[in-house]
Motif scaffolding. Sequence first.
Motif, short mmCIF file in Angstrom:
data_model
loop_
_atom_site.label_atom_id
_atom_site.label_comp_id
_atom_site.label_asym_id
_atom_site.label_seq_id
_atom_site.Cartn_x
_atom_site.Cartn_y
_atom_site.Cartn_z
N GLY A 23 -19.54 -20.95 -39.39
CA GLY A 23 -18.96 -20.44 -40.62
C GLY A 23 -19.52 -21.14 -41.83
O GLY A 23 -20.20 -22.17 -41.72
N PRO A 24 -19.24 -20.60 -43.02
CA PRO A 24 -19.84 -21.12 -44.25
C PRO A 24 -19.36 -22.50 -44.65
O PRO A 24 -19.99 -23.16 -45.48
CB PRO A 24 -19.46 -20.07 -45.29
CG PRO A 24 -18.20 -19.46 -44.75
CD PRO A 24 -18.38 -19.44 -43.26
N ALA A 25 -18.23 -22.97 -44.09
CA ALA A 25 -17.75 -24.31 -44.43
C ALA A 25 -18.44 -25.40 -43.62
O ALA A 25 -18.21 -26.59 -43.86
CB ALA A 25 -16.23 -24.39 -44.21
N ASN A 26 -19.27 -25.02 -42.67
CA ASN A 26 -19.98 -26.01 -41.87
C ASN A 26 -20.81 -26.89 -42.81
O ASN A 26 -21.59 -26.38 -43.62
CB ASN A 26 -20.88 -25.32 -40.85
CG ASN A 26 -21.47 -26.28 -39.84
OD1 ASN A 26 -22.11 -27.25 -40.19
ND2 ASN A 26 -21.23 -26.00 -38.56
N PRO A 27 -20.69 -28.21 -42.72
CA PRO A 27 -21.42 -29.08 -43.65
C PRO A 27 -22.93 -29.00 -43.53
O PRO A 27 -23.64 -29.45 -44.43
CB PRO A 27 -20.90 -30.49 -43.30
CG PRO A 27 -20.36 -30.37 -41.91
CD PRO A 27 -19.82 -28.98 -41.80
N ALA A 28 -23.43 -28.43 -42.43
CA ALA A 28 -24.89 -28.29 -42.30
C ALA A 28 -25.44 -27.13 -43.12
O ALA A 28 -26.65 -27.06 -43.36
CB ALA A 28 -25.26 -28.09 -40.83
N CYS A 29 -24.58 -26.22 -43.56
CA CYS A 29 -25.05 -25.09 -44.37
C CYS A 29 -25.78 -25.60 -45.61
O CYS A 29 -25.29 -26.48 -46.32
CB CYS A 29 -23.87 -24.21 -44.79
SG CYS A 29 -23.38 -22.97 -43.59
N CYS A 30 -26.95 -25.06 -45.83
CA CYS A 30 -27.78 -25.32 -47.00
C CYS A 30 -28.46 -26.68 -46.98
O CYS A 30 -29.15 -27.04 -47.94
CB CYS A 30 -27.00 -25.13 -48.30
SG CYS A 30 -26.34 -23.45 -48.50
N ARG A 31 -28.31 -27.45 -45.91
CA ARG A 31 -29.04 -28.70 -45.78
C ARG A 31 -30.46 -28.43 -45.32
O ARG A 31 -30.73 -27.44 -44.65
CB ARG A 31 -28.35 -29.63 -44.78
CG ARG A 31 -27.11 -30.31 -45.33
CD ARG A 31 -26.57 -31.34 -44.36
NE ARG A 31 -25.39 -32.00 -44.89
CZ ARG A 31 -24.61 -32.82 -44.21
NH1 ARG A 31 -24.88 -33.06 -42.93
NH2 ARG A 31 -23.57 -33.38 -44.77
N CYS A 32 -31.35 -29.34 -45.68
CA CYS A 32 -32.74 -29.21 -45.28
C CYS A 32 -33.13 -30.31 -44.30
O CYS A 32 -32.60 -31.43 -44.36
CB CYS A 32 -33.66 -29.28 -46.50
SG CYS A 32 -33.60 -27.76 -47.51
N ILE A 74 -42.57 -28.75 -40.33
CA ILE A 74 -41.96 -27.67 -41.10
C ILE A 74 -40.69 -28.20 -41.72
O ILE A 74 -39.91 -28.89 -41.07
CB ILE A 74 -41.69 -26.42 -40.23
CG1 ILE A 74 -41.15 -25.28 -41.10
CG2 ILE A 74 -40.74 -26.72 -39.06
CD1 ILE A 74 -41.08 -23.92 -40.40
N VAL A 75 -40.51 -27.92 -43.01
CA VAL A 75 -39.26 -28.24 -43.69
C VAL A 75 -38.44 -26.96 -43.75
O VAL A 75 -38.92 -25.93 -44.27
CB VAL A 75 -39.51 -28.78 -45.11
CG1 VAL A 75 -38.17 -28.99 -45.85
CG2 VAL A 75 -40.28 -30.09 -45.05
N VAL A 76 -37.25 -27.01 -43.17
CA VAL A 76 -36.40 -25.81 -43.12
C VAL A 76 -35.07 -26.07 -43.80
O VAL A 76 -34.57 -27.20 -43.81
CB VAL A 76 -36.13 -25.35 -41.66
CG1 VAL A 76 -37.42 -24.90 -40.99
CG2 VAL A 76 -35.46 -26.45 -40.85
N GLN A 77 -34.52 -25.01 -44.35
CA GLN A 77 -33.15 -25.06 -44.87
C GLN A 77 -32.26 -24.24 -43.94
O GLN A 77 -32.60 -23.11 -43.57
CB GLN A 77 -33.07 -24.50 -46.29
CG GLN A 77 -31.67 -24.65 -46.89
CD GLN A 77 -31.60 -24.22 -48.34
OE1 GLN A 77 -32.29 -23.30 -48.76
NE2 GLN A 77 -30.75 -24.88 -49.12
N VAL A 78 -31.13 -24.80 -43.56
CA VAL A 78 -30.19 -24.11 -42.67
C VAL A 78 -29.37 -23.12 -43.48
O VAL A 78 -28.67 -23.48 -44.42
CB VAL A 78 -29.26 -25.13 -41.98
CG1 VAL A 78 -28.16 -24.40 -41.20
CG2 VAL A 78 -30.05 -26.02 -41.04
N VAL A 79 -29.48 -21.83 -43.13
CA VAL A 79 -28.69 -20.80 -43.79
C VAL A 79 -27.80 -20.07 -42.80
O VAL A 79 -27.09 -19.13 -43.17
CB VAL A 79 -29.58 -19.78 -44.55
CG1 VAL A 79 -30.28 -20.46 -45.72
CG2 VAL A 79 -30.58 -19.12 -43.62
#
Length: 242
Positions: A109-118, A133-138
């Motif tokens: 879910g969107p409240a997961n603290p990993a959301c939007c981390r790279c 590879i540098v990725v952002q978690v979406v």
Amino acid sequence: MFVSVILSTLLGVAAAQVQQAVMAKTYTGWDCCKPACANALPLRPDIIATRGAAASCRADNTRFPLQQSLLAASACNGGAAFLCAAYQPVPVSDTLSYGFAILMGGAAGPANPACCRCYEAQWTSGAAAGKKIVVQVVNIAESSGTGNDIGAGDLILITPGGGVGPHPEGCRAQYGQRFANSWGADYGGVTSRENCANLPDDLQGGCYWRYNWAGGEVNGWDIIYQPVTCPSRLTEISGCAA
């Protein structure tokens, strides 16, 4: 004593960085569904104000304004919000790429603290061994029901032709019956560079990335990764940064 303090501090920082590093595997996926990190957070306005939410797109790949995106249902649940074509990976150099990822494990879910981390991942096996590879978690996904041997902590690179997983309805809704047989196996996706030509035109570049830059299918390759500051090239696409 001053030198000892500095050395102790540096060793502590190095140890913390090692502890943050994760050994895992990469896989690929592209289901056209709205990313979990793009969903509404009505009870957490603090997250919207500080981190933001990942972008989602209309069927024609034009980006929704933030408030519309937050409230729009995923195409994989009968709604009108899709994964944006801009989320496909791109090479930065011969040894570095940028992209986006699904993190396996944890609350989807969107409240997961990993959301939007790279995270910066370096392959230690496969044709891309030594490359990064540098990725952002979406997106976040639970480990169960994902096929293959995918486990918690693994990164699914969001890659056109990488496999629709358990949600074939998303790409059918966005691109129609014409491409119904173009997506490859549900898990793993297309199996050759030539298959990339069967995808919609705006997704072929990200498919070719697997074979031209990474040198193969990417699935099951070993990596070690750790958190990094998100590059602006990714946050400008996603609209969020943790």
